[in-house]
Design an enzyme around this catalytic site. Structure first.
Site, mmCIF file in Angstrom:
data_model
loop_
_atom_site.group_PDB
_atom_site.id
_atom_site.type_symbol
_atom_site.label_atom_id
_atom_site.label_comp_id
_atom_site.label_asym_id
_atom_site.label_seq_id
_atom_site.Cartn_x
_atom_site.Cartn_y
_atom_site.Cartn_z
ATOM 1 N N ARG A 1 -11.852 16.253 7.360
ATOM 2 C CA ARG A 1 -12.342 16.408 6.067
ATOM 3 C C ARG A 1 -14.240 16.781 6.214
ATOM 4 O O ARG A 1 -14.351 15.935 7.450
ATOM 5 C CB ARG A 1 -12.468 15.545 4.873
ATOM 6 C CG ARG A 1 -11.593 14.756 4.900
ATOM 7 C CD ARG A 1 -11.487 13.272 3.433
ATOM 8 N NE ARG A 1 -9.813 12.714 3.376
ATOM 9 C CZ ARG A 1 -10.260 11.698 3.069
ATOM 10 N NH1 ARG A 1 -11.208 10.632 3.080
ATOM 11 N NH2 ARG A 1 -8.784 10.996 3.140
ATOM 12 N N HIS B 1 -17.699 1.799 7.538
ATOM 13 C CA HIS B 1 -15.909 2.422 7.920
ATOM 14 C C HIS B 1 -15.925 3.482 8.328
ATOM 15 O O HIS B 1 -15.769 4.810 7.850
ATOM 16 C CB HIS B 1 -15.743 1.710 5.961
ATOM 17 C CG HIS B 1 -13.837 2.199 5.963
ATOM 18 N ND1 HIS B 1 -13.424 1.134 6.228
ATOM 19 C CD2 HIS B 1 -12.818 3.348 6.560
ATOM 20 C CE1 HIS B 1 -12.145 1.769 6.192
ATOM 21 N NE2 HIS B 1 -11.579 3.298 5.914
ATOM 22 N N LYS C 1 2.956 1.371 3.510
ATOM 23 C CA LYS C 1 2.880 -0.321 4.376
ATOM 24 C C LYS C 1 2.569 -2.000 3.069
ATOM 25 O O LYS C 1 2.727 -1.427 2.541
ATOM 26 C CB LYS C 1 1.584 -0.075 4.793
ATOM 27 C CG LYS C 1 1.319 1.347 5.648
ATOM 28 C CD LYS C 1 0.059 1.381 6.517
ATOM 29 C CE LYS C 1 0.198 2.663 7.585
ATOM 30 N NZ LYS C 1 -0.944 2.249 8.439
ATOM 31 N N GLU D 1 -7.722 -5.244 4.936
ATOM 32 C CA GLU D 1 -7.186 -5.219 3.593
ATOM 33 C C GLU D 1 -5.940 -5.556 2.700
ATOM 34 O O GLU D 1 -6.682 -6.138 1.514
ATOM 35 C CB GLU D 1 -7.463 -3.285 3.321
ATOM 36 C CG GLU D 1 -8.539 -2.482 3.370
ATOM 37 C CD GLU D 1 -8.275 -1.168 4.049
ATOM 38 O OE1 GLU D 1 -8.244 -0.267 2.618
ATOM 39 O OE2 GLU D 1 -7.825 -0.721 4.556
ATOM 40 N N ASN E 1 1.204 -1.051 0.204
ATOM 41 C CA ASN E 1 -0.354 0.049 -0.237
ATOM 42 C C ASN E 1 0.946 1.343 -0.265
ATOM 43 O O ASN E 1 1.040 1.549 1.171
ATOM 44 C CB ASN E 1 -0.465 0.159 1.057
ATOM 45 C CG ASN E 1 -1.826 0.814 1.565
ATOM 46 O OD1 ASN E 1 -1.369 2.111 0.458
ATOM 47 N ND2 ASN E 1 -2.805 1.018 1.755
ATOM 48 N N ARG F 1 -2.491 -1.939 -3.441
ATOM 49 C CA ARG F 1 -3.689 -0.944 -3.146
ATOM 50 C C ARG F 1 -3.788 -0.214 -4.182
ATOM 51 O O ARG F 1 -3.230 0.955 -4.416
ATOM 52 C CB ARG F 1 -3.792 -0.605 -1.904
ATOM 53 C CG ARG F 1 -5.333 0.415 -1.812
ATOM 54 C CD ARG F 1 -5.621 0.621 -0.237
ATOM 55 N NE ARG F 1 -6.150 1.567 0.159
ATOM 56 C CZ ARG F 1 -6.388 2.676 -0.358
ATOM 57 N NH1 ARG F 1 -5.257 3.340 0.090
ATOM 58 N NH2 ARG F 1 -7.224 3.698 0.730
ATOM 59 N N HIS G 1 -12.751 2.801 -0.660
ATOM 60 C CA HIS G 1 -12.818 2.070 0.826
ATOM 61 C C HIS G 1 -13.348 1.338 0.014
ATOM 62 O O HIS G 1 -13.591 -0.072 1.054
ATOM 63 C CB HIS G 1 -13.815 3.040 1.775
ATOM 64 C CG HIS G 1 -13.178 4.008 2.937
ATOM 65 N ND1 HIS G 1 -13.683 5.063 3.254
ATOM 66 C CD2 HIS G 1 -11.933 4.122 2.871
ATOM 67 C CE1 HIS G 1 -12.656 5.586 4.119
ATOM 68 N NE2 HIS G 1 -11.629 5.437 3.639
#
Length: 399
Positions: free
Chosen positions: A246, A213, A14, A387, A7, A97, A185
């Protein structure tokens, strides 16, 4: 089959390694190795952490180049105390990802020049993510050679939404320009929906599932028959729920008003993405834990931030339930969703009329858990999102 998962972000990476020699299990196993790179704390240096073979390391390297950092990280697979492989040639595939797949990619896909060109072309839709995703792909091509690489798109799970759910009510030219609700997501929503079906012992094709999520980024998805039919994020991840920093959905007239006051597009971007949400309203933090601590100490702004977060969450949960036409299971996942009994209680309270009742004694748990009361008609689950494991499973299925 040994699958490396990456990712790659703009300032952190990661990665982990799974051994799927026994096939794709339904529950996520522990990876053989895990590592991360973080460029955020020291200029022209990267913090490398890795764990494997029962050992762990932490280093600060004088590396500014992302590809060089990735090479140093991957080297810990085959060298040093975290070694778990004799050679990098033991890696059978790499799963990435990738945030945005546009309308072209509705499933995971093996990466070739055409796929890389599409990821490049879609950068305007995900300017903070797709460039880093592409850079990670190209870096691992250089490190691992011709090992198969797979792109698992965060938008793909929502790509089969009905057109009415995906379309914005602007001029039809928007439809032709690809301005639509893509959702994000998706890897997490897809994983927890299937995990929920497994936990309740039913076929996902027969279930109406609301997945929540809730982390620094927040989104809901209405999953019917195993397909996402509605979601709260839209053309960008800024749409929908109030989040850590956000704003989520706001009246677009506010932006027109602020532009007439002299705000530039970049200033509005910063305001809506970095200075709003929990952080903006509370004046404290984008972390729900800090906000609730301040709220419990009597901070009025923190109380307002929490109350607004819950109000908007409940409102959008109701919208998703309407899209589903009923509800069998509600799932909470991600940082807030996995760790805040207060949010579980507050979010579910208005839906008792549907037969949704939570246990009185709620607490966080390391394992996935059912937090619904025994007599609840709707099951309520807390599931740790996996994930990376979902990406590894997608690689196995595709290859």
């Amino acid at each position: 089959m040994k699958i490396l998962v990456l990712n790659a972000g703009s300032s952190s990476h990661k990665s982990c390694l799974f051994d799927l020699s026994q096939g794709a299990e339904s529950a996520a196993p522990q990876p053989l190795w895990r590592a991360a790179l973080d460029w955020t704390h020291q200029q022209d240096k990267v913090e490398l952490s890795a764990s494997g073979a029962g050992e762990s390391i932490q280093q600060v390297l004088p590396v500014a180049d992302k590809a060089a950092g990735l090479e140093a990280m991957v080297k810990t697979l085959v060298d040093g105390p975290t070694q778990v492989l004799e050679s990098l040639s033991a890696i059978d595939a790499v799963g990435h990802r990738v945030v945005h797949g546009g309308r072209e990619y509705i499933d995971s896909v093996r990466i070739d020049d055409q796929v890389k060109a599409a990821i490049q072309r879609l950068i305007p839709l995900a300017p903070a993510h797709n460039p880093a995703n592409l850079q990670g792909i190209e870096a691992l091509e250089g490190i691992l050679g011709n090992v198969p690489q797979v792109a698992v798109f965060d938008t793909a799970f929502h790509a089969r939404m009905p057109e009415a759910a995906a379309t914005y009510p602007g001029p039809y030219a928007w439809v032709e320009q690809g301005i639509r609700r893509y959702g994000f997501h998706g890897i997490s929503h897809q994983y927890v929906a299937q995990r929920a079906a497994d936990m309740v012992g039913r076929n996902i094709a027969d279930l109406k599932i609301l997945t929540c999520h809730l982390g620094n980024g927040c989104s809901l998805a209405a999953v019917k028959g195993g397909i996402s039919i509605d979601t709260t994020m839209g053309f960008t991840p800024l749409d929908g729920l109030m989040m850590g920093s956000r704003s989520g959905s706001v009246d677009p007239g506010i932006l027109i008003y602020l532009m007439r006051q002299g705000y530039s597009a970049d200033q509005l971007d910063q305001l809506l993405n970095k200075e709003s949400g929990l952080k903006g309203l509370s004046g404290q933090s984008n972390d729900m834990r800090s906000v609730t601590e301040a709220m419990e100490q009597g901070n009025a702004q923190a109380q307002l931030a929490f109350d607004t977060f819950i109000h908007r969450l409940r409102r959008d949960m109701g919208g998703m339930i309407a899209s589903l036409g009923g509800l069998d299971v509600v799932v909470f996942t991600a940082g807030i969703g996995e760790n805040s009994p207060m949010v579980w209680q507050q979010a579910c309270a208005p839906f008792e009329f549907l037969g949704l009742r939570l246990k009185e004694d709620l607490s966080r748990a390391k394992e996935d858990q059912d937090i619904a009361n025994q007599d609840s008609r709707v099951r309520s689950l807390v599931i740790h999102t996996q994930e990376e494991w979902a990406i590894a499973q997608a690689c196995l299925s595709l290859l």
